[in-house]
Design an enzyme around this catalytic site. Structure first.
Site, PDB file in Angstrom:
ATOM      1  CG  HIS A 147     -28.288  18.572  91.596  1.00  0.00           C
ATOM      2  ND1 HIS A 147     -26.946  18.408  91.769  1.00  0.00           N
ATOM      3  CD2 HIS A 147     -28.653  19.569  92.442  1.00  0.00           C
ATOM      4  CE1 HIS A 147     -26.520  19.290  92.677  1.00  0.00           C
ATOM      5  NE2 HIS A 147     -27.538  20.009  93.098  1.00  0.00           N
ATOM      6  CG  HIS A 184     -29.086  24.282  92.169  1.00  0.00           C
ATOM      7  ND1 HIS A 184     -27.938  24.876  92.623  1.00  0.00           N
ATOM      8  CD2 HIS A 184     -29.169  23.097  92.843  1.00  0.00           C
ATOM      9  CE1 HIS A 184     -27.346  24.109  93.518  1.00  0.00           C
ATOM     10  NE2 HIS A 184     -28.076  23.010  93.675  1.00  0.00           N
ATOM     11  CD  GLU A 185     -32.368  20.785  93.687  1.00  0.00           C
ATOM     12  OE1 GLU A 185     -32.133  19.575  93.478  1.00  0.00           O
ATOM     13  OE2 GLU A 185     -31.741  21.451  94.525  1.00  0.00           O
TER      14      GLU A 185
HETATM   15 ZN   LIG Z   1     -27.766  21.282  94.738  1.00  0.00          ZN
END
Ligand SMILES: [Zn+2]
Length: 377
Positions: free
Chosen positions: A73, A69-70
């Site tokens: 980003h 998830h990170e």
């Molecule tokens: Zn996030």
């Protein structure tokens, strides 16, 4: 983070991945809950070793999902031209530390969306795998963890999409408001107010939950408090940046600039400038022209006994590139030059003569003045 030590795990895609010590606490909490209550209830009649292995493996995959998830980003941020200093896992999940803010609403939108989108895709994959495993007659030992991972990734996506800064949904909201109004500061203000409201709501839900006997919800209160305080901080920071963009450096420069004559000895420099003055760096002048910059570190590179016979000109840095600016440029535009590793001072030159000097301490003093005069409303 929180002054605790962190461990570097590696550099996936060239982005340093760190684990904060506070994260170990959550990891063991999740692993322990899965091992001692969740799995024994969902797949009964297995031995403790089976539950422990299953609990640890599932926790590792869950935290691997957080890292993905990170990284999503970070990779989108990097593709948009931002540099990512690191991804850190800590007690509340993960955080991508960027060196700068996105330059346009579109970039911020994509960057913020990338994380929850990845979690949703992961939720779909785990769910698909569990359906496939069920159809193939797989054991509960495989099905239950797959279902758990699908639910947890889905929840992660939904929670992060709550429209309050600094959650991903709050960043999405900010980018939309920013695109609509063209005003990043106003967009940040509303997105962070929404973040404070969501934080307060989480705390309220937790309080009612705890009153009703559901003590697991204490965690939600801590999370709500954390979101709420980050939201308030985000707006203050944005406001400071925007103030710095409005203020010309002539407002904060030290003037008249205290100059060090080129033929001064280091010995005198030390006594009359570094010890008695308020700066650690001074422009060096020869025949009315600035020829370089002298600072404490450079002086300290010279052995103490040679200070009386060494002149300032001999040790001054002659590289003035990036160290000169006109009085009308904004404070924000010179910030990067004042970071450690840069020239450390900006010489303000008007019509060929030195009008003043701006150092880190001038900027820090100014930022503290702003913080005093305008509390968050
Ligand atoms: Zn996030």
């Amino acid at each position: 983070m929180f002054g605790l030590p962190s461990v570097r795990l590696g550099r996936p895609f060239g982005i340093p991945l760190e684990i904060d010590a506070s994260w170990l606490f959550v990891f063991f909490l999740v692993a322990a809950t899965l091992t001692t209550s969740y799995f024994p209830a969902a797949v009964p009649d297995e031995g403790p070793l089976v539950y422990t292995v299953l609990g640890l493996l599932t926790s590792i995959v869950f935290f691997g999902s957080l890292v993905l998830h990170e990284l999503a980003h970070s990779l989108v941020a990097r593709a948009g031209g931002l540099s990512v200093s690191r991804v850190t896992l800590f007690v509340f999940g993960g955080v991508s530390q960027l060196d700068d803010e996105p330059s346009s609403p579109g970039r911020e939108f994509l960057m913020a969306l990338a994380g929850p989108a990845t979690s949703l895709v992961l939720a779909g994959l785990f769910w698909g795998a569990s359906v496939f495993a069920a159809a193939a007659g797989g054991s509960g030992l495989l099905l239950v963890p797959l279902e758990y991972l699908a639910v947890i990734n889905g929840s992660l996506a939904i929670f992060n999409l709550l429209p309050g800064f600094p959650l991903d949904g709050g960043r999405i909201l900010r980018s939309i408001l920013w695109a609509l109004t063209g005003d990043q500061l106003k967009a940040t203000k509303w997105a962070s107010r929404s973040g404070q409201a969501i934080g307060t709501m989480l705390i309220a839900v937790a309080v009612f939950g705890v009153l009703g006997g559901n003590f697991d919800l204490v965690w939600l209160a801590v999370m709500g408090w954390f979101i709420s305080s980050l939201a308030a901080g985000a707006y203050r920071q944005q406001m400071t940046r925007s103030r710095l963009a409005d203020v010309p450096i002539s407002t904060i420069m030290s003037t008249p600039a205290v100059l060090a004559p080129a033929d001064l000895s280091l010995e005198e420099m030390g006594h009359t400038y570094f010890l008695a003055g308020r700066h650690t760096r001074y422009p060096v002048v020869q025949d009315g022209h600035v020829i370089g910059l002298i600072d404490v570190e450079r002086a300290n590179d010279v052995p103490r006994e040679q200070w009386p016979m060494t002149t300032v000109a001999e040790v001054a840095s002659r590289n003035l590139e990036g160290a000169v600016a006109t009085p009308t440029v904004s404070v924000e535009s010179v910030l990067s030059r004042l970071e450690p590793g840069g020239p450390g001072a900006v010489l303000v030159v008007e019509d060929g003569r030195l009008a003043g000097i701006v150092t880190r301490s001038d900027v820090i003093r100014f930022i503290m003045d702003i913080a005093r005069e305008r509390p968050l409303s």
